[in-house]
Scaffold this motif. Structure first.
Motif, PDB file in Angstrom:
ATOM      1  N   ASN A   3       0.840  -1.183   0.000  1.00 33.98           N
ATOM      2  CA  ASN A   3       0.000   0.000   0.000  1.00 33.98           C
ATOM      3  C   ASN A   3       0.889   1.251   0.000  1.00 33.98           C
ATOM      4  O   ASN A   3       0.945   1.985   0.975  1.00 33.98           O
ATOM      5  CB  ASN A   3      -0.922  -0.025   1.229  1.00 33.98           C
ATOM      6  N   ILE A   4       1.590   1.459  -1.103  1.00 30.24           N
ATOM      7  CA  ILE A   4       2.440   2.641  -1.269  1.00 30.24           C
ATOM      8  C   ILE A   4       1.773   3.519  -2.302  1.00 30.24           C
ATOM      9  O   ILE A   4       1.411   3.058  -3.389  1.00 30.24           O
ATOM     10  CB  ILE A   4       3.864   2.251  -1.692  1.00 30.24           C
ATOM     11  N   GLY A   5       1.604   4.784  -1.945  1.00 26.06           N
ATOM     12  CA  GLY A   5       0.880   5.700  -2.812  1.00 26.06           C
ATOM     13  C   GLY A   5       1.596   5.974  -4.128  1.00 26.06           C
ATOM     14  O   GLY A   5       2.814   6.106  -4.175  1.00 26.06           O
ATOM     15  N   ALA A   6       0.817   6.035  -5.189  1.00 22.52           N
ATOM     16  CA  ALA A   6       1.360   6.367  -6.505  1.00 22.52           C
ATOM     17  C   ALA A   6       1.585   7.875  -6.582  1.00 22.52           C
ATOM     18  O   ALA A   6       0.893   8.652  -5.925  1.00 22.52           O
ATOM     19  CB  ALA A   6       0.405   5.918  -7.602  1.00 22.52           C
ATOM     20  N   GLY A   7       2.541   8.274  -7.378  1.00 24.98           N
ATOM     21  CA  GLY A   7       2.816   9.694  -7.552  1.00 24.98           C
ATOM     22  C   GLY A   7       1.773  10.351  -8.441  1.00 24.98           C
ATOM     23  O   GLY A   7       0.995   9.683  -9.118  1.00 24.98           O
ATOM     24  N   TYR A   9       2.468  12.125 -11.032  1.00 24.99           N
ATOM     25  CA  TYR A   9       2.956  12.013 -12.398  1.00 24.99           C
ATOM     26  C   TYR A   9       3.799  10.754 -12.530  1.00 24.99           C
ATOM     27  O   TYR A   9       4.333  10.257 -11.549  1.00 24.99           O
ATOM     28  CB  TYR A   9       3.827  13.227 -12.765  1.00 24.99           C
ATOM     29  N   ASN A  10       3.915  10.277 -13.746  1.00 26.43           N
ATOM     30  CA  ASN A  10       4.787   9.132 -13.994  1.00 26.43           C
ATOM     31  C   ASN A  10       6.234   9.530 -13.784  1.00 26.43           C
ATOM     32  O   ASN A  10       6.628  10.663 -14.050  1.00 26.43           O
ATOM     33  CB  ASN A  10       4.596   8.590 -15.402  1.00 26.43           C
ATOM     34  N   TYR A  11       7.012   8.593 -13.313  1.00 29.02           N
ATOM     35  CA  TYR A  11       8.428   8.799 -13.028  1.00 29.02           C
ATOM     36  C   TYR A  11       9.245   8.306 -14.213  1.00 29.02           C
ATOM     37  O   TYR A  11       9.098   7.171 -14.660  1.00 29.02           O
ATOM     38  CB  TYR A  11       8.812   8.027 -11.769  1.00 29.02           C
ATOM     39  N   TYR A  12      10.088   9.180 -14.739  1.00 31.37           N
ATOM     40  CA  TYR A  12      10.983   8.823 -15.834  1.00 31.37           C
ATOM     41  C   TYR A  12      12.399   9.208 -15.451  1.00 31.37           C
ATOM     42  O   TYR A  12      12.621  10.225 -14.810  1.00 31.37           O
ATOM     43  CB  TYR A  12      10.598   9.555 -17.117  1.00 31.37           C
ATOM     44  N   ASP A  13      13.344   8.405 -15.851  1.00 27.98           N
ATOM     45  CA  ASP A  13      14.759   8.699 -15.639  1.00 27.98           C
ATOM     46  C   ASP A  13      15.400   8.755 -17.018  1.00 27.98           C
ATOM     47  O   ASP A  13      16.007   7.800 -17.482  1.00 27.98           O
ATOM     48  CB  ASP A  13      15.405   7.615 -14.761  1.00 27.98           C
ATOM     49  N   ASP A  14      15.230   9.895 -17.671  1.00 29.25           N
ATOM     50  CA  ASP A  14      15.717  10.045 -19.037  1.00 29.25           C
ATOM     51  C   ASP A  14      17.239  10.005 -19.134  1.00 29.25           C
ATOM     52  O   ASP A  14      17.779   9.682 -20.181  1.00 29.25           O
ATOM     53  CB  ASP A  14      15.199  11.343 -19.652  1.00 29.25           C
ATOM     54  N   HIS A  15      17.911  10.324 -18.045  1.00 31.95           N
ATOM     55  CA  HIS A  15      19.379  10.300 -18.065  1.00 31.95           C
ATOM     56  C   HIS A  15      19.904   8.867 -18.144  1.00 31.95           C
ATOM     57  O   HIS A  15      20.781   8.570 -18.950  1.00 31.95           O
ATOM     58  CB  HIS A  15      19.940  10.997 -16.821  1.00 31.95           C
ATOM     59  N   ASN A  16      19.383   7.988 -17.322  1.00 35.16           N
ATOM     60  CA  ASN A  16      19.852   6.602 -17.280  1.00 35.16           C
ATOM     61  C   ASN A  16      19.067   5.652 -18.171  1.00 35.16           C
ATOM     62  O   ASN A  16      19.602   4.632 -18.615  1.00 35.16           O
ATOM     63  CB  ASN A  16      19.814   6.083 -15.845  1.00 35.16           C
ATOM     64  N   GLY A  39       7.463   5.719  -8.786  1.00 36.51           N
ATOM     65  CA  GLY A  39       8.855   6.149  -8.680  1.00 36.51           C
ATOM     66  C   GLY A  39       9.064   7.424  -7.891  1.00 36.51           C
ATOM     67  O   GLY A  39      10.006   7.523  -7.094  1.00 36.51           O
ATOM     68  N   HIS A  40       8.204   8.421  -8.095  1.00 32.97           N
ATOM     69  CA  HIS A  40       8.355   9.671  -7.346  1.00 32.97           C
ATOM     70  C   HIS A  40       8.198   9.432  -5.840  1.00 32.97           C
ATOM     71  O   HIS A  40       8.975   9.951  -5.039  1.00 32.97           O
ATOM     72  CB  HIS A  40       7.340  10.718  -7.819  1.00 32.97           C
ATOM     73  N   THR A  41       7.213   8.640  -5.479  1.00 31.68           N
ATOM     74  CA  THR A  41       6.985   8.332  -4.062  1.00 31.68           C
ATOM     75  C   THR A  41       8.166   7.568  -3.479  1.00 31.68           C
ATOM     76  O   THR A  41       8.643   7.892  -2.385  1.00 31.68           O
ATOM     77  CB  THR A  41       5.698   7.505  -3.894  1.00 31.68           C
ATOM     78  N   LEU A  49      12.285  12.876   1.958  1.00 36.18           N
ATOM     79  CA  LEU A  49      11.559  14.107   1.664  1.00 36.18           C
ATOM     80  C   LEU A  49      10.067  13.936   1.941  1.00 36.18           C
ATOM     81  O   LEU A  49       9.336  14.909   1.994  1.00 36.18           O
ATOM     82  CB  LEU A  49      11.760  14.508   0.192  1.00 36.18           C
ATOM     83  N   ARG A  50       9.652  12.707   2.080  1.00 34.02           N
ATOM     84  CA  ARG A  50       8.252  12.389   2.336  1.00 34.02           C
ATOM     85  C   ARG A  50       8.161  11.592   3.634  1.00 34.02           C
ATOM     86  O   ARG A  50       8.951  10.678   3.871  1.00 34.02           O
ATOM     87  CB  ARG A  50       7.698  11.570   1.166  1.00 34.02           C
TER      88      ARG A  50
END
Length: 108
Positions: A3-7, A9-16, A39-41, A49-50
């Motif tokens: 039960n982990i909350g979704a962010g 927005y979608n999480y993207y790691d464009d660098h990696n 991913g953000h969560t 930070l959360r």
């Protein structure tokens, strides 16, 4: 599933992963979808930070921050992600070029 909350927005790691988690060849479809949606969560929980909102989030934060073994899908997926970006940054490329010949030589 935890039960982990979704962010928001979608999480993207464009660098990696410039082509996305799904096309990277590193993650299963389920892991890629989970990282995109949560991913953000997960990143905010890891960096503290959360504030964890429930026991599953507390468990995730404790397992990731303290490096504990866990059977949690979230912990396994995030650990696999962190390991993949660490492995990408530690690649070493070797060349067989000895430095004696110039690549710009006009002698054929």
């Amino acid at each position: 599933m935890e039960n982990i909350g979704a962010g928001k927005y979608n999480y993207y790691d464009d660098h990696n992963f410039p082509h996305g988690f799904r096309r990277s060849g590193v993650f299963t479809i389920r892991e890629a979808e989970y990282l995109e949606s949560h991913g953000h969560t997960l990143r905010e929980l890891e960096s503290k930070l959360r504030i964890p909102e429930n026991e599953d989030e507390k468990h995730f934060q404790q397992a990731v921050c303290e490096g504990l073994e866990s059977q949690s899908f979230a912990v396994k997926a995030w650990s696999k992600y962190k390991q993949a970006i660490t492995a990408r940054s530690q690649r070493i490329f070797l060349s067989r070029h000895d430095g004696n010949n110039s690549f710009l030589s006009t002698d054929f």
